[in-house]
Structures are given as C-alpha cells and as structure tokens.
Write a protein that holds these residues in place. Sequence first.
Motif, PDB file in Angstrom:
ATOM      1  N   VAL A 523       0.836  -1.205   0.000  1.00 32.95           N
ATOM      2  CA  VAL A 523       0.000   0.000   0.000  1.00 32.95           C
ATOM      3  C   VAL A 523       0.875   1.261   0.000  1.00 32.95           C
ATOM      4  CG1 VAL A 523      -1.648   1.344   1.374  1.00 32.95           C
ATOM      5  CG2 VAL A 523      -1.992  -1.115   1.058  1.00 32.95           C
ATOM      6  N   ARG A 524       1.884   1.286   0.870  1.00 35.59           N
ATOM      7  CA  ARG A 524       2.778   2.452   0.936  1.00 35.59           C
ATOM      8  C   ARG A 524       3.498   2.674  -0.387  1.00 35.59           C
ATOM      9  NH1 ARG A 524       3.857   0.109   6.002  1.00 35.59           N
ATOM     10  NH2 ARG A 524       5.799  -0.788   5.202  1.00 35.59           N
ATOM     11  N   THR A 525       3.843   1.574  -1.051  1.00 32.78           N
ATOM     12  CA  THR A 525       4.550   1.683  -2.327  1.00 32.78           C
ATOM     13  C   THR A 525       3.657   2.288  -3.414  1.00 32.78           C
ATOM     14  OG1 THR A 525       5.886  -0.253  -1.744  1.00 32.78           O
ATOM     15  CG2 THR A 525       5.822   0.355  -4.059  1.00 32.78           C
ATOM     16  N   LEU A 526       2.353   2.029  -3.347  1.00 30.94           N
ATOM     17  CA  LEU A 526       1.436   2.495  -4.378  1.00 30.94           C
ATOM     18  C   LEU A 526       0.883   3.894  -4.125  1.00 30.94           C
ATOM     19  CD1 LEU A 526      -0.603  -0.784  -4.931  1.00 30.94           C
ATOM     20  CD2 LEU A 526       0.931   0.285  -6.581  1.00 30.94           C
ATOM     21  N   GLU A 527       0.830   4.310  -2.875  1.00 31.42           N
ATOM     22  CA  GLU A 527       0.178   5.572  -2.540  1.00 31.42           C
ATOM     23  C   GLU A 527       0.766   6.748  -3.332  1.00 31.42           C
ATOM     24  OE1 GLU A 527       0.646   5.671   1.685  1.00 31.42           O
ATOM     25  OE2 GLU A 527      -1.378   4.910   2.067  1.00 31.42           O
ATOM     26  N   ASN A 528      -0.152   7.564  -3.876  1.00 30.69           N
ATOM     27  CA  ASN A 528       0.201   8.794  -4.607  1.00 30.69           C
ATOM     28  C   ASN A 528       1.014   8.532  -5.867  1.00 30.69           C
ATOM     29  OD1 ASN A 528      -1.050  10.471  -2.600  1.00 30.69           O
ATOM     30  ND2 ASN A 528       0.754  10.136  -1.296  1.00 30.69           N
ATOM     31  N   ARG A 529       0.890   7.313  -6.426  1.00 31.31           N
ATOM     32  CA  ARG A 529       1.561   7.008  -7.693  1.00 31.31           C
ATOM     33  C   ARG A 529       0.553   6.970  -8.846  1.00 31.31           C
ATOM     34  NH1 ARG A 529       7.107   7.249  -6.895  1.00 31.31           N
ATOM     35  NH2 ARG A 529       7.192   6.296  -8.974  1.00 31.31           N
ATOM     36  N   ASP A 535       3.010   0.912 -16.986  1.00 33.37           N
ATOM     37  CA  ASP A 535       4.288   0.194 -17.018  1.00 33.37           C
ATOM     38  C   ASP A 535       5.233   0.739 -15.957  1.00 33.37           C
ATOM     39  OD1 ASP A 535       4.468  -1.856 -19.228  1.00 33.37           O
ATOM     40  OD2 ASP A 535       3.650  -0.166 -20.343  1.00 33.37           O
ATOM     41  N   GLU A 536       5.301   2.067 -15.827  1.00 33.59           N
ATOM     42  CA  GLU A 536       6.172   2.670 -14.812  1.00 33.59           C
ATOM     43  C   GLU A 536       5.729   2.253 -13.413  1.00 33.59           C
ATOM     44  OE1 GLU A 536       5.790   6.812 -15.544  1.00 33.59           O
ATOM     45  OE2 GLU A 536       7.301   6.864 -17.145  1.00 33.59           O
ATOM     46  N   LEU A 537       4.421   2.194 -13.205  1.00 31.68           N
ATOM     47  CA  LEU A 537       3.910   1.815 -11.894  1.00 31.68           C
ATOM     48  C   LEU A 537       4.318   0.387 -11.534  1.00 31.68           C
ATOM     49  CD1 LEU A 537       2.124   2.559  -9.449  1.00 31.68           C
ATOM     50  CD2 LEU A 537       0.189   1.568 -10.702  1.00 31.68           C
ATOM     51  N   CYS A 538       4.152  -0.553 -12.466  1.00 30.13           N
ATOM     52  CA  CYS A 538       4.524  -1.948 -12.196  1.00 30.13           C
ATOM     53  C   CYS A 538       6.023  -2.078 -11.928  1.00 30.13           C
ATOM     54  CB  CYS A 538       4.106  -2.840 -13.360  1.00 30.13           C
ATOM     55  SG  CYS A 538       2.313  -3.062 -13.508  1.00 30.13           S
ATOM     56  N   ASP A 539       6.835  -1.362 -12.712  1.00 28.35           N
ATOM     57  CA  ASP A 539       8.279  -1.419 -12.496  1.00 28.35           C
ATOM     58  C   ASP A 539       8.658  -0.813 -11.147  1.00 28.35           C
ATOM     59  OD1 ASP A 539       8.617  -2.619 -14.934  1.00 28.35           O
ATOM     60  OD2 ASP A 539       9.060  -0.747 -15.993  1.00 28.35           O
ATOM     61  N   HIS A 540       7.980   0.260 -10.767  1.00 26.78           N
ATOM     62  CA  HIS A 540       8.241   0.884  -9.460  1.00 26.78           C
ATOM     63  C   HIS A 540       7.922  -0.087  -8.320  1.00 26.78           C
ATOM     64  CE1 HIS A 540       8.128   3.681  -6.095  1.00 26.78           C
ATOM     65  NE2 HIS A 540       6.870   3.326  -5.870  1.00 26.78           N
ATOM     66  N   VAL A 541       6.805  -0.768  -8.429  1.00 23.98           N
ATOM     67  CA  VAL A 541       6.424  -1.728  -7.381  1.00 23.98           C
ATOM     68  C   VAL A 541       7.465  -2.829  -7.265  1.00 23.98           C
ATOM     69  CG1 VAL A 541       4.740  -3.509  -6.768  1.00 23.98           C
ATOM     70  CG2 VAL A 541       3.954  -1.264  -7.513  1.00 23.98           C
ATOM     71  N   LEU A 542       7.916  -3.360  -8.386  1.00 27.40           N
ATOM     72  CA  LEU A 542       8.894  -4.456  -8.360  1.00 27.40           C
ATOM     73  C   LEU A 542      10.229  -4.010  -7.776  1.00 27.40           C
ATOM     74  CD1 LEU A 542       8.212  -6.244 -11.762  1.00 27.40           C
ATOM     75  CD2 LEU A 542       8.080  -7.284  -9.496  1.00 27.40           C
ATOM     76  N   THR A 543      10.747  -2.887  -8.251  1.00 26.94           N
ATOM     77  CA  THR A 543      12.063  -2.459  -7.778  1.00 26.94           C
ATOM     78  C   THR A 543      12.032  -2.011  -6.324  1.00 26.94           C
ATOM     79  OG1 THR A 543      11.645  -0.230  -8.650  1.00 26.94           O
ATOM     80  CG2 THR A 543      12.830  -1.774 -10.066  1.00 26.94           C
ATOM     81  N   THR A 544      10.874  -1.535  -5.851  1.00 23.15           N
ATOM     82  CA  THR A 544      10.782  -1.095  -4.463  1.00 23.15           C
ATOM     83  C   THR A 544      10.631  -2.274  -3.509  1.00 23.15           C
ATOM     84  OG1 THR A 544       9.753   0.988  -5.148  1.00 23.15           O
ATOM     85  CG2 THR A 544       9.488   0.339  -2.840  1.00 23.15           C
ATOM     86  N   LEU A 545       9.761  -3.199  -3.840  1.00 28.33           N
ATOM     87  CA  LEU A 545       9.488  -4.321  -2.929  1.00 28.33           C
ATOM     88  C   LEU A 545      10.471  -5.464  -3.095  1.00 28.33           C
ATOM     89  CD1 LEU A 545       5.582  -4.460  -3.069  1.00 28.33           C
ATOM     90  CD2 LEU A 545       7.042  -3.390  -1.341  1.00 28.33           C
ATOM     91  N   VAL A 546      11.074  -5.603  -4.270  1.00 25.79           N
ATOM     92  CA  VAL A 546      12.044  -6.688  -4.507  1.00 25.79           C
ATOM     93  C   VAL A 546      13.287  -6.073  -5.137  1.00 25.79           C
ATOM     94  CG1 VAL A 546      12.340  -9.023  -5.399  1.00 25.79           C
ATOM     95  CG2 VAL A 546      10.038  -8.150  -4.990  1.00 25.79           C
ATOM     96  N   PRO A 547      14.078  -5.338  -4.349  1.00 25.09           N
ATOM     97  CA  PRO A 547      15.226  -4.630  -4.925  1.00 25.09           C
ATOM     98  C   PRO A 547      16.385  -5.548  -5.303  1.00 25.09           C
ATOM     99  CG  PRO A 547      15.167  -4.336  -2.546  1.00 25.09           C
ATOM    100  CD  PRO A 547      13.901  -5.067  -2.911  1.00 25.09           C
ATOM    101  N   GLY A 548      16.442  -6.725  -4.736  1.00 22.91           N
ATOM    102  CA  GLY A 548      17.561  -7.623  -5.013  1.00 22.91           C
ATOM    103  C   GLY A 548      17.088  -8.968  -5.517  1.00 22.91           C
ATOM    104  N   ARG A 549      17.603 -10.014  -4.908  1.00 24.93           N
ATOM    105  CA  ARG A 549      17.256 -11.374  -5.304  1.00 24.93           C
ATOM    106  C   ARG A 549      15.812 -11.690  -4.931  1.00 24.93           C
ATOM    107  NH1 ARG A 549      21.267 -15.121  -6.075  1.00 24.93           N
ATOM    108  NH2 ARG A 549      19.982 -16.720  -5.086  1.00 24.93           N
ATOM    109  N   ALA A 550      15.126 -12.347  -5.840  1.00 20.64           N
ATOM    110  CA  ALA A 550      13.752 -12.785  -5.567  1.00 20.64           C
ATOM    111  C   ALA A 550      13.791 -14.199  -5.001  1.00 20.64           C
ATOM    112  CB  ALA A 550      12.923 -12.746  -6.840  1.00 20.64           C
ATOM    113  N   ASP A 551      13.165 -14.400  -3.833  1.00 20.09           N
ATOM    114  CA  ASP A 551      13.131 -15.725  -3.223  1.00 20.09           C
ATOM    115  C   ASP A 551      11.997 -16.581  -3.754  1.00 20.09           C
ATOM    116  OD1 ASP A 551      15.292 -15.157  -1.567  1.00 20.09           O
ATOM    117  OD2 ASP A 551      14.011 -14.224  -0.053  1.00 20.09           O
ATOM    118  N   ASP A 552      11.065 -15.964  -4.463  1.00 17.24           N
ATOM    119  CA  ASP A 552       9.902 -16.696  -4.957  1.00 17.24           C
ATOM    120  C   ASP A 552       9.488 -16.077  -6.288  1.00 17.24           C
ATOM    121  OD1 ASP A 552       7.766 -18.379  -5.138  1.00 17.24           O
ATOM    122  OD2 ASP A 552       6.617 -17.535  -3.481  1.00 17.24           O
ATOM    123  N   ASP A 553       8.757 -16.856  -7.098  1.00 15.76           N
ATOM    124  CA  ASP A 553       8.220 -16.309  -8.337  1.00 15.76           C
ATOM    125  C   ASP A 553       7.277 -15.149  -8.031  1.00 15.76           C
ATOM    126  OD1 ASP A 553       9.572 -18.286  -9.603  1.00 15.76           O
ATOM    127  OD2 ASP A 553       7.846 -19.561  -9.961  1.00 15.76           O
TER     128      ASP A 553
END
Length: 592
Positions: A523-529, A535-553
Amino acid sequence: MDSLWFAEATKNSVMGMAAKELAWDQTPLGRPSTWHPALRQAVQLCFSTTFPVMIAWGPEYTMIYNDGYRDMLGTDKRLNAMGRPSKEVWAEIWDYVGGLFEEVEQTGRSVGEVDQLLVMNRSGFDEETHFTFSYSPITDETGAVLGILNITSETTASVVDRRRLKTIDQLHATMTEHRSSITGLSAAVLDVLRDSDDIARAELHLAEGGDLVLAGATDLVHSELVDAEVVRRAWTSRLPVSLSPTLVAPLSRADEQAAHGVLVLKGSVRRPYDAAQRAFLMLVASTVSAALGAATDLRREIDLLNAYAELAAREAERTRESSVALQHSLLTSPPEPDHLHIVVRYHPASDDLEIGGDWYDSFLTDDGSTVLVIGDVTGHDHHAAAAMGQIRGIIRSIAYDRGEVPSQVLMRSDNAIHGLNLGQTATASAIVARIEQDRADLRSRVRTIRWSNAGHPPPVILRADGSVEVLRRQNDLILGIIPDHQRHDFTIALADNDTLIFYTDGLIERRNRTMTASVEALVRTLENRQDDDLDELCDHVLTTLVPGRADDDIAIVAVRAYPQDEPRPPEAGPNENLPPELDDGDVGTTSV
C-alpha cells in the motif's frame, strides 16, 4: 571505514568479505573499530580456520561465522544470517540451543554434544540434521562471559548413512531366516521397513496368478501410496518410477522375463529426496528383489543403482528445463480491450532450480468480456509448473464461452481438477475477476469488478486521487481441495483512472513479517503514484518491494480504466471499439 584489524582478519574468505561489507553499525555489535578485544581475537580465529566456527556475541547472541559454518545454514538461512541475533536465525531450535547458551553464560563452562539430533528448517522444509559441537565461553579479563564460541561439525550424512546401512543389514539377516516362505519373507521385510526412520511408508505387491496382489504394508492406512496404474506399469515394464518422495520399484532379476512384484517406498519427508535417498530406496528394493529371486549378485545391483541415480539426476534436470520452457510459453501477452489498459509482469525466482507455479492470465471471452486471472500453484518444482499449466488451461476454457460469474468458474474448475484426477499437486490459490458495465455504470463513469478469491492475497485498487484500497473480503478455500465447494462473488466500482492490481505472494511476503505488514508495504509503495503510467507503476512496485534477489516467483496483473468519452491514451494501445451511445434504448449489461 572499518578498522585495519577487521580488514586484515576478513580478507581471505567468502564470509569474511561478506562480513566486511555488512553495515555493522546497524547491528547490536556496532562498528568493528569499537569491538571488545576478546571479540576481536575470536573473529581473527574464526576467519583464519577452515573448520566451521560461529561466534554468538552479546545479549542478542549476534552471529559472526566463517565459510565452513555457512554451509550448515542451508539454502535459506545462509543468505542473511550474518549479524543477526541467533534466536532469529535458529528460531525453530532455539528452545534447545538457547538453553545451552544460557548454561554456558551462567556457569562459564563449555558444553557439547556428539551427533545431536536437531530438526531445523534451513532449506524450506523440516529437516533431520545431526551435529557434533562445543559451545565455549568468551570472557573478558574479569572472567565475565561476553559471548560464545561455537565450534561444530555436521554429521548428518554419516549418521544417516550408518542408519541406512543398518536397515540393509537387518533386511539381509531377516530375509535369510525366512527364505523358505514367501509369506514369511514378506512379513519380515515389512517389519524391518516399519521400524526404519528412513522409510515413511512401504507397500509390497507380489505377482500371483498373472496379476499383482497387495501382500502387505507398513501401516493400516487404506489409501494407496501411488495410483494402481503406476504400480502396474513398473511391474510390466520392469522399470522403476520415481515420484518424489516415493519410488516404485519392480522386484526382478536381469535374467528373468517377468518381475516377482513391486515394492513401493516413500522416503522420509525429513530428508531431501536427493540422489542419496533415491540410491538408498533403490538399494532396499534390490535387496528385497535379491531375496525373492534367490541369489542376485548384490554388488552388481549396487553398481547399477549408482548409475541409475546419476541418470535420474540428469533426467530431473532436463525435466526442470522443460518445465521452465513450458511455464514461459504459458505467460501470454494481455489483450487490449477498449479504454482499459492491462499490463503484466512475471519475475521467476533468482535460483534457477526453483521452478514455480505462479501464473497470470487475461483474455476476452466469447461474449467480449474482459477476464483477469492470477494464481499460484502449491510447490516450487517441475510438478508445480506442470500443474500450473493444467489449472490455467482449465480456468481459461471454463471462463471463455459461458459468461459465468467468477465463483461459478472456480467451482467448476474445482470439479474439473477432481474429475480429471490431476492429483495432490494440483492445488492453487487464485483470483478470477470479470469486468462488467451496465447502463447505470456507464452513466456514472465506472465499471464493476466482480471477483472470487480462492485463498489468494487480496487485490488492491490505486484510486485516481492517489489513495489505496485493499480489497479484503472473505477468502474461499484454495482450488483442488474439495469438489462442489461453495464459493462467493464480490463487486466493487472501478472509476475512471483507477488502477486494479492483482499479484502473487512472492511480491510481498518476507521472512519474519506478517501478511498484514506485507500488504501494508505494498500500500505504501502504491500511494500517490496515480500519475505514473501503468508500465512505470509496475516497475516501481517491483524495484521497491524486490530490490535484489527474488526468493519466490512473482506475477502481477494491473488494469487501469480510462474515460470512455475521451481518446484512449497512446501508452494503452490503439482504440479497438467505440463505447456504446448514451441513448434511451434498453441495452442491458455490457462487458468490457
């Protein structure tokens, strides 16, 4: 900058370099330049030896360890144990380990064990492990205990190997005593396997009168370990079938035309179903086969077993690669319904051996409706990838041509999974959503989202004003558990420039964090976006919540609604259909 002593101590090992890069000032220990001399001395010892060593320092028993100890942390814990409290890293065995730490701290004396059994979850499952170790106090000049030095050696392989060899020896001795009676031999074999910690369950099928007959099992459970057809296939083909963690092995000699029977063996679920366990199960089967066939060269069978284990490992790798290719072939591009923009993302786990069952889908049905699907099959292997393809196809086929509500689609999918006998691996969480718009919705400039949730994380809506709404509603049972299970539909309005987002749990779930906290992070990642394009929104969510290695699909489906009396934005693709005219005719409900 870290002090020179720490740089010198850590320069010659992998974990030493990892320790050097760690932000120690964010741990209970503080910067290495401030560390107590006793800790410095222990650290220099730790990184100078190849023997497994771990230091637990201070009230939090903060961990420092070398390369040898890292290998005992498994695939999960080794990634982030450095600098963390021991109680967090070893939470599942802390009742035991913590008690020993307290004893050392209170008495100032060393404690230790030989081949101590510990059931720990270090690689994604509750695993039987054994260790020989010593916990020794690290003291200051007054004798006060400031930390604990753990010098340890994992003895799991040797303990399990000795135990498995003991089982083989017991089989030899017992079967020698009962060679004159097939019935007595069968009962003796099952008695030995029943007492083995490495066999969860066993069934012995023997050839009788041109057919296979169940001679006995190690328990009174009436359900079969594997499908009867699999047992028959192993018998007639005289080839083993490996179904993790179960081996279906024919009992035959190379010089015979037919097998004496089939031995079904389920290995211990607290040991990995690896080449060593498969080799043990094959050795059990060959030992029983030798007794039933009366004089088989056991040494030759063991050599054949080792060759088979290597072949099976290569075949498993080929299967994993095929599953990855299948999974990616199923992740198709989304459609472009008028005045709706759909964007999808799929990120596999970083470990290329982890083949997951996450999927997304979006398509236009026979009546022109837009349907969105997100799902996650239980498991992370090629079985999960195969089950994902089957369940995805079932949902897509059922939803395409009948115009049914999402709850009915999921209920019929449940029935199909059971009717087609897809097996225990065909279970999944999923959301099916349908985008609708009647005349009142059209005048109000909204669409209606109708969805049903089968045990999946809640979707969210990023409203046009920048606020975020979590669609927490009743979660029904996951797919594949109970046929004819009653499911529920829910609706909510999606206004112009609102964005609806579905996702799988790999996007938000983290160790030591509740689901509620994980959703709040999204929720915090999406607020005011709301002004980001999709496309920018989806990329922002991914890079913010999973900045490094992904442990799961990770799978994401996002859909944004645009005003229907304005041209479709260029980033959403070309207009395909004009919205219906706002006349006085009775047009009923339309689908978008």
